[in-house]
Motif scaffolding. Structure first.
Motif, short mmCIF file in Angstrom:
data_model
loop_
_atom_site.label_atom_id
_atom_site.label_comp_id
_atom_site.label_asym_id
_atom_site.label_seq_id
_atom_site.Cartn_x
_atom_site.Cartn_y
_atom_site.Cartn_z
N TYR A 296 0.97 -5.94 -10.94
CA TYR A 296 0.22 -4.78 -11.43
C TYR A 296 -0.13 -3.85 -10.28
N THR A 297 -0.14 -2.55 -10.56
CA THR A 297 -0.47 -1.53 -9.56
C THR A 297 -1.80 -0.88 -9.89
N TRP A 298 -2.68 -0.82 -8.89
CA TRP A 298 -3.98 -0.16 -9.03
C TRP A 298 -3.95 1.17 -8.29
N PHE A 299 -4.46 2.21 -8.91
CA PHE A 299 -4.42 3.56 -8.33
C PHE A 299 -5.82 4.04 -7.95
N SER A 300 -5.86 4.89 -6.95
CA SER A 300 -7.14 5.48 -6.54
C SER A 300 -7.64 6.50 -7.55
N ASN A 301 -6.72 7.04 -8.34
CA ASN A 301 -7.09 8.09 -9.30
C ASN A 301 -6.30 7.89 -10.59
N PRO A 302 -6.88 8.24 -11.74
CA PRO A 302 -6.17 8.09 -13.01
C PRO A 302 -4.91 8.95 -13.04
N GLN A 303 -3.83 8.38 -13.47
CA GLN A 303 -2.56 9.10 -13.45
C GLN A 303 -2.32 9.96 -14.68
N LEU B 204 0.84 -1.19 0.00
CA LEU B 204 0.00 0.00 0.00
C LEU B 204 0.88 1.24 0.00
N TYR B 205 0.63 2.14 -0.97
CA TYR B 205 1.41 3.38 -1.10
C TYR B 205 0.48 4.59 -0.98
N LEU B 206 1.09 5.72 -0.55
CA LEU B 206 0.34 6.97 -0.42
C LEU B 206 1.19 8.12 -0.91
N ASN B 207 0.59 9.00 -1.69
CA ASN B 207 1.23 10.25 -2.08
C ASN B 207 0.86 11.30 -1.04
N LYS B 208 1.84 11.76 -0.30
CA LYS B 208 1.56 12.66 0.82
C LYS B 208 1.25 14.08 0.38
N THR B 209 1.38 14.34 -0.90
CA THR B 209 1.02 15.67 -1.41
C THR B 209 -0.41 15.70 -1.94
N THR B 210 -0.82 14.63 -2.61
CA THR B 210 -2.14 14.61 -3.24
C THR B 210 -3.14 13.71 -2.52
N ALA B 211 -2.68 12.92 -1.54
CA ALA B 211 -3.51 11.96 -0.79
C ALA B 211 -3.96 10.78 -1.64
N GLU B 212 -3.41 10.63 -2.84
CA GLU B 212 -3.73 9.46 -3.66
C GLU B 212 -3.08 8.21 -3.06
N ILE B 213 -3.71 7.08 -3.30
CA ILE B 213 -3.14 5.82 -2.85
C ILE B 213 -2.97 4.89 -4.04
N ALA B 214 -2.13 3.88 -3.83
CA ALA B 214 -1.92 2.85 -4.85
C ALA B 214 -1.73 1.52 -4.14
N VAL B 215 -2.21 0.45 -4.77
CA VAL B 215 -2.07 -0.90 -4.23
C VAL B 215 -1.35 -1.75 -5.26
N VAL B 216 -0.23 -2.35 -4.86
CA VAL B 216 0.54 -3.23 -5.73
C VAL B 216 0.16 -4.67 -5.43
#
Length: 869
Positions: free
Chosen positions: A111-118, A93-105
């Motif tokens: 494959y990596t799934w993102f909370s928001n389209p990149q 589980l990953y988090l972008n501390k600037t945008t609050a987006e998360i990603a799950v590998v």
């Protein structure tokens, strides 16, 4: 096309006048071929019309493999900018501390799934508002004080304002969002300003005429006083105005001075919406959980929250992706990615149907219900699916394709926080409506569990397998045993019939099927070779089908009374017939005592809808719904009395089919709390030793169910959907005996089609009968049952049972591991023991597949691709 339900009463009646024997004579009358001792082939032999076409199908799966899906360079770069917050054997589980987006590998597939389209910033369709929503993890829909719905997203109103905080938690991370409250920036916007000050301090400093026109459009001018007053604004517009004022050097002090020169209204415009919402992300084995604790939701009373969209763009698919979105519409439906069906409405469907405690005066269409709290998406050889674990009674599934508002396909869930309804005030010829809000919402979580699939598992069958395993793990399910699937038989007992004596009207309880006649019918079935029978007896106590309160039980004398019931129960035990006496625990037919309340503070009375006018028919039959606060006592009282009758089973008419809130101010109960009460009661009845049959089969009662009837066998066929699938049956087959609507009452209006659906999905034969002549219900409130006289159907029903018996013997207790819609009207089903079934629903097409002809309106059975037997 959305299916419009239409009553068939007049058609059935006319057919009966022509003569029931003619109906029987023209019914399909083929016989099942004898199978070899290896017993896997079953083909229906029929004489084909001269216009019959032959179509060959290619079943080579290797020619239809999905393309490999890899993360883009942009996605890989985005992951490098995130910080790992949790990891286990299966996921990261990953988090972008600037945008609050998360990603799950997903470690298994890489494959990596993102909370928001990149790649959202390159979207040429999305306006700035939709660009912001694409970057959001939450979208809040809240009410203004006049009941108007307004949207607010977490990106514009929290992330961009740096109003969020991050805290680590076990196996995950928590993000707290403060939305709204633009602080000193918003303070720059004058609520009221004199015309001269507006022109000299603001308009003269704006860049061009268009900017000045847009600015003035956001105020209203009082020509008499020369004062501009600010209109109510969407938050993103206020942000834009505040930025413009900052550029021209107009400060909050300037605004206060200008407001001080005019008499400003101390109104709602001074109040600003502000919300605090917590999102929790955690890893749990092979799955990822996103949750919103409702006790941590904070809002101002003047701006109540209507609903929250949670991770609205998780795993969203761009325009380059191939695949589909799975939605739980009825039996299940697929929406193809990038289908370009922009004339169709987006998919919006509340789970388990709409809350019954909202008044709907007009009903123009009736959709199938979403019975399971699941949804998902397939992109090439990768897929994900979601199970709503908590808050499902408050959830609505949303889905839409690319091209409408942005370039992405998305499927997600929305959760009701507080309900709103309107109370109409009338004075003479004038009327107005006043919004009324729910005072207290559900105390729990909106919790979603995501699973990930790849390669051969990345399809709707794989999603169904995951949900089946989830249910099995949570409830200790085990596959059913035995080779005989039950013949499910609904028997109609007694009903109230209006009569008159010497011109004086009265109501008499009349028998349709006495207990002795029920024994005669089941004996007839037994003699014909039907070994397993499950009898759903409707209308056996407390004056018939629409019975009085089940807190007390009085077996109907007109059917044979308590003694007749005991004789039937004794016979059923001897013959291995399971009796399921039917009860309505929620619907109150004879009283409004302890009824649940509408939000408008009146008792919730439900009416049928006129099939022509589509309006509530308030001159006809009506009923109320028992307050959930009284459900447990009512169920306990009924169960204790039922056990004394030694039936061995019970049919729950509404406990797994109807769901509602109670807005009684003295004891408000949320729809989610009603759901939990219903689930608990069903389990309690099952744990008492009674076998349980449920109608409808909403997911929360499935752990208690031995048999589910009236399961969804189709979707609502909404315009946005492209394909109908038996997801519901794929999940449950092998663990629960299933039946759709009664064959002689089904939505297909064709008993042959109903039988083929049973062949496709492994469901049981199911008929609704009564012993009396059809004329018994003529010109009554029950004339919709005219086609249920058992004499009309017994021969056809026995024939269908025998035609399916071999297939059931091979597949009962087996899981469905694969399903495909091979072509229009042609399906393929495979079971865990290798048995395969091809069904041809076409009336004038012969299908050639795997070296075998499947004749019109027929099916074949094989193993391992061999259909030669």
């Amino acid at each position: 096309m959305i299916r419009i339900r239409q009553r068939m009463k007049v058609i059935v009646y006319l057919l009966l006048l022509v003569g029931a024997p003619l109906i029987i004579a023209f019914m399909w009358s083929g016989k099942l071929e004898q199978a070899s001792t290896e017993a896997v082939g079953a083909v229906q032999s029929r004489t084909l019309p001269q216009t019959t076409k032959v179509v060959q199908l290619d079943m080579d799966k290797d020619q239809h493999k999905d393309a490999q899906r890899l993360n883009t360079a942009e996605e890989k770069q985005a992951l490098l900018q995130m910080e790992k917050m949790a990891e286990n054997e299966h996921l990261k589980l990953y988090l972008n501390k600037t945008t609050a987006e998360i990603a799950v590998v997903d470690k298994k597939s890489g494959y990596t799934w993102f909370s928001n389209p990149q790649s959202r910033q390159a979207d040429t369709i999305a306006t700035p508002l939709y660009q912001a929503e694409l970057a959001s993890q939450l979208i809040v829909n809240y009410f203004s004080e006049n009941g108007q719905l307004i949207r607010m997203n977490s990106y514009d109103e929290s992330v961009m304002k740096q109003q969020f905080s991050i805290e680590p938690m076990d196996d995950g991370v928590q993000v707290t969002y403060l939305l709204g409250d633009a602080g000193d920036k918003r303070g720059r916007i004058p609520q009221a300003i004199h015309k001269d000050q507006m022109e000299s301090k603001i308009l003269s400093k704006l860049s061009d005429d268009d900017a000045r026109k847009r600015w003035l459009s956001r105020y209203r001018l009082d020509e008499g006083t020369g004062i501009y007053r600010l209109r109510q604004l969407q938050d993103y517009i206020a942000e834009e105005m505040a930025a413009q004022l900052s550029e021209i050097g107009y400060t909050e002090e300037d605004a206060q001075a200008d407001e001080g020169e005019v008499e400003i209204e101390q109104t709602k415009t001074k109040q600003k919406p502000e919300f605090e919402i917590v999102m929790q992300y955690q890893l749990d084995g092979e799955q990822f959980i996103a949750a919103v604790p409702t006790d941590k939701i904070v809002y101002k009373p003047t701006f109540p929250i209507a609903s929250i969209d949670v991770l609205p763009f998780f795993g969203a698919a761009g325009q380059e992706a191939n695949g589909y979105m799975f939605v739980p519409d009825g039996s299940g439906a697929l929406i193809q990615l990038n289908s370009n069906k922009l004339n169709a409405e987006p998919f919006v469907m509340p789970l388990y149907g709409s809350d019954e405690m909202f008044q709907i005066e007009e009903q123009w269409q009736v959709n199938e219900k979403a019975r399971m709290p699941v949804f998902g998406m397939k992109q090439d050889d990768q897929a994900w699916m979601a199970v709503i674990e908590d808050g499902d009674g408050l959830a609505t599934v949303l889905a839409d394709i690319s091209g409408r508002n942005h370039s992405y396909n998305s499927v997600s869930s929305r959760y009701r926080v507080l309900a709103m309804d309107r109370y109409t005030l009338t004075s003479g010829t004038k009327s107005s409506s006043v919004p009324m809000f729910e005072k207290k919402g559900y105390e729990g979580e909106f919790r979603i569990r995501y699973s990930f699939l790849s390669n051969e598992d990345a399809d709707y069958t794989g999603m169904a397998n995951i949900y089946r395993q989830y249910l099995s793990n949570h409830y200790g399910w085990k596959p059913i045993s035995g080779k005989e699937a039950p013949f499910v038989l609904e028997l109609l007992g007694s009903f109230p019939k209006k009569k008159s004596f010497l011109g004086i009207p009265y109501e008499s309880n009349e028998a349709l099927t006495t207990f002795n006649q029920a024994q005669q019918i089941t004996t007839m079935l037994k003699d014909a070779g039907v070994e397993e029978i499950a009898v759903r007896y409707v209308g056996w106590f407390n004056d018939g089908i629409r019975h009085e309160s089940p807190r007390s039980v009085s077996v109907d004398d007109v059917l044979g009374g308590k003694k007749g019931w005991q004789q039937l129960a004794s016979y059923a035990k001897e013959q291995n017939i399971t009796l399921y006496p039917d009860v309505a625990l929620m619907q109150q037919y004879e009283t409004s005592k302890h009824a649940a309340y509408y939000l408008t503070q009146s008792k919730g009375r439900k009416y049928d809808y006129d099939p022509v006018m589509n309006m509530q028919d308030k001159s006809g039959f009506s009923y109320t719904l028992l307050s959930p606060a009284k459900l447990e006592d009512t169920a306990a009282a009924f169960t204790s009395r039922l056990m004394k009758l030694e039936a061995g089973g019970v049919s729950l008419r509404d406990l797994g089919d109807t769901l509602y809130s109670d807005f009684n101010p003295s004891q408000m109960i949320s729809i989610q709390d009603t759901l939990k009460k219903a689930a608990g009661m069903a389990r309690s009845i099952h744990d008492s030793g009674e076998r349980v049959m449920v109608k409808g089969g909403n997911a929360y009662v499935l752990p208690a169910a031995d048999v589910v009837v009236n399961t969804p066998i189709m979707s609502s066929r909404m315009n946005l959907a492209d394909e109908e699938i038996p997801f519901y049956q794929i999940v449950l087959h092998g663990y629960v005996d299933l039946a759709g609507a009664p064959f002689n009452q089904g939505s297909t209006n064709d008993v042959r089609t109903s039988m083929l659906k049973a062949a496709e999905t492994g469901m049981s034969v199911y008929y609704s009968w009564f012993y009396a002549d059809s004329s018994a219900v003529k010109n009554t409130d029950y004339d919709g049952y005219m086609s249920h006289a058992y004499a009309l159907w017994k021969d056809e029903a026995i024939k269908q049972y025998k035609e399916l018996a071999e297939l059931h013997a091979l597949t009962r207790g087996q899981m469905i591991t694969e399903h495909q819609n091979l072509a229009d009207g042609v399906t393929f089903t495979k079971y865990s023991n290798g048995v395969e079934v091809i069904v041809n629903y076409n009336a004038d097409v012969v299908i050639e597949a795997a070296g075998k002809q499947v004749e019109p309106m027929s099916f074949v059975v094989g193993t391992g691709g061999d259909y030669s037997s």
